[in-house]
Design a protein around this motif. Structure first.
Motif, short mmCIF file in Angstrom:
data_model
loop_
_atom_site.label_atom_id
_atom_site.label_comp_id
_atom_site.label_asym_id
_atom_site.label_seq_id
_atom_site.Cartn_x
_atom_site.Cartn_y
_atom_site.Cartn_z
N ASP A 337 0.83 -1.22 0.00
CA ASP A 337 0.00 0.00 0.00
C ASP A 337 0.86 1.26 0.00
O ASP A 337 0.52 2.27 0.60
CB ASP A 337 -0.95 0.00 1.20
CG ASP A 337 -0.23 -0.16 2.54
OD1 ASP A 337 1.03 -0.20 2.55
OD2 ASP A 337 -0.92 -0.24 3.58
N CYS A 343 -2.33 2.22 -5.21
CA CYS A 343 -1.54 1.12 -4.65
C CYS A 343 -2.20 -0.22 -4.95
O CYS A 343 -3.33 -0.29 -5.42
CB CYS A 343 -1.35 1.32 -3.14
SG CYS A 343 -2.88 1.62 -2.25
N ARG A 346 -5.80 -1.70 -1.89
CA ARG A 346 -6.49 -0.43 -2.09
C ARG A 346 -7.49 -0.18 -0.96
O ARG A 346 -8.59 -0.69 -0.95
CB ARG A 346 -7.19 -0.44 -3.45
CG ARG A 346 -6.20 -0.75 -4.57
CD ARG A 346 -6.86 -1.07 -5.88
NE ARG A 346 -7.21 0.12 -6.61
CZ ARG A 346 -7.66 0.11 -7.87
NH1 ARG A 346 -7.83 -1.03 -8.51
NH2 ARG A 346 -7.95 1.23 -8.48
N ASN A 376 -5.71 -6.98 4.67
CA ASN A 376 -4.40 -6.95 4.01
C ASN A 376 -3.61 -8.24 4.28
O ASN A 376 -3.30 -8.55 5.44
CB ASN A 376 -3.61 -5.74 4.52
CG ASN A 376 -2.36 -5.49 3.70
OD1 ASN A 376 -1.59 -6.40 3.41
ND2 ASN A 376 -2.14 -4.26 3.31
#
Length: 391
Positions: A337, A343, A346, A376
């Motif tokens: 990120d 990135c 997101r 993530n």
């Protein structure tokens, strides 16, 4: 239905991934999806900006209705069983069928009418990484979508059984697992089937689209029934009709003795109107590959500048890493990120953020498992690790 769902409220990221196991005919499997996830589907139809601000208004115009009808009739000729499956979803969820079919027309309707909203109503994208080493064979994928899609997805593990062969490929039985957006057919995200097929999809926005062709979601739905590489290529070529819009397919078959992986870019054919245009890239043992949301090999005009800019940025981020050699390498790359608004992972926390990564999947081709992350992957553990349905 809860108050938050019935009001069309967008919830914060949930740490939950619902899974449905279902068996029956195409209609029965669709009905189970609609009945089980009816509140989620209804809520998504309320909050979907593309549907309410673009697709439905265009559907109400004479030209828009013509494009809708031409495309629906074309799909009914090739894949009547998947139309019945979608009818089952609509009936089970108690929503209008035309709204669900419009979700599958996506950019076909606005592009064919040259009505091109360039921001919030555009398709978004995904990132895919293939690592094909002896000790590590991985297909990793981020599922990126418009922000309102967050929390509006589910797993379907389906065993479809019919008395008679169905559709133009005479399919009698299907057994697959697929991540599904609320109200849409399986096959356009991360999926695998009992024959060892494993694949992920990257949306690509071609500039010139046509009605009366096969929407990419129906082609990838048909991909779930394939049993070998040649069969998969045949489905993607869609001879007799051809793809209405574009995407990229990252795939392999677990039982392939060559252990070959592929990236296939599929687009409407610029010359032959009755088949898809395919660019097939082999990723042999010892190689790796990245793909985002633009044509890397097909020379064709593209729309959606924001998605192209994001694709360039994500590929640039991948280039800063050493070639991935482990599952953790792939998790770190898909969770990167570091590049602002474009990135790989997101979610910048802004309330007006248009696109989010709603999930990440890691197929371990050697271990024959699929791990799904709702957050993530570089910083969290998977919410579930499921065995691949491979007989």
């Amino acid at each position: 239905m809860s108050d938050s769902m019935s009001s069309g409220k967008i919830l914060p990221r949930r740490q939950a991934i619902p899974v449905l196991y279902t068996r029956g005919t195409h209609y029965e499997v669709g009905f189970d999806m609609g009945r089980t996830f009816g509140s989620m589907i209804k809520n998504f139809l309320i909050i979907s900006l593309p549907l309410n601000e673009t697709y439905l208004p265009l559907y109400c115009t004479p030209k828009g209705r013509q494009i809708y009808n031409e495309t629906l009739e074309s799909v009914k000729c090739s894949f009547p069983q998947y139309v019945r499956e979608l009818e089952g979803v609509a009936d089970g969820a108690e929503v209008e069928f035309h709204k669900l079919f419009l979700l599958h027309l996506e950019e076909i309707l606005p592009q064919a009418l040259k009505h091109q909203p360039r921001s919030k109503n555009q398709p978004t994208g995904c990132s895919s990484i293939i690592v094909n080493q002896n000790h590590c064979r991985i297909l990793g994928h981020t599922e990126d979508a418009l922000t309102e899609t967050l929390n509006h997805y589910y797993f379907v593990v389906a065993h479809v059984v019919n008395d008679k062969p169905q559709g133009k490929y005479n399919v009698k039985e299907e057994h697959f697992m697929s991540l599904c957006y609320a109200g849409t057919l399986p096959g356009y995200t991360m999926s695998h089937n009992q024959h060892g097929l494993v694949f992920s999809i990257n949306t690509i926005s071609a500039e010139v689209l046509r009605s009366a062709k096969t929407p990419r979601q129906f082609i990838t739905r048909a991909l779930l029934a394939t049993s070998n590489v040649d069969d998969a290529f045949r489905v993607l070529k869609d001879c007799g009709i051809g793809a209405a819009n574009a995407c990229s397919i990252n795939m392999t078959f677990l039982g392939d003795p060559r252990q070959m992986c592929y990236n296939i870019e599929m687009a409407p054919h610029p010359e032959r109107k009755n088949e898809s245009f395919l660019s097939i890239k082999e990723i042999p043992l010892g190689a790796h590959n990245y793909h985002t949301n633009q044509f890397d090999r097909i020379n064709m005009d593209q729309s959606n500048d924001l998605m192209i800019d994001s694709s360039i940025s994500r590929m640039r981020t991948f280039s800063t890493y050493k070639p991935p050699a482990s599952e953790q390498d792939v998790r770190n790359m898909l969770g990167d990120d570091s590049d602002g608004c474009h990135c790989v992972w997101r979610e910048n926390g802004s309330p007006d953020e248009e696109v989010k990564t709603i999930a990440v999947g890691i197929f371990d081709l050697n271990g024959k498992t699929f791990s799904l992350y709702s957050d993530n992957p570089s910083r969290t553990e998977p919410h579930c690790k499921l065995p691949l349905l491979y007989k």
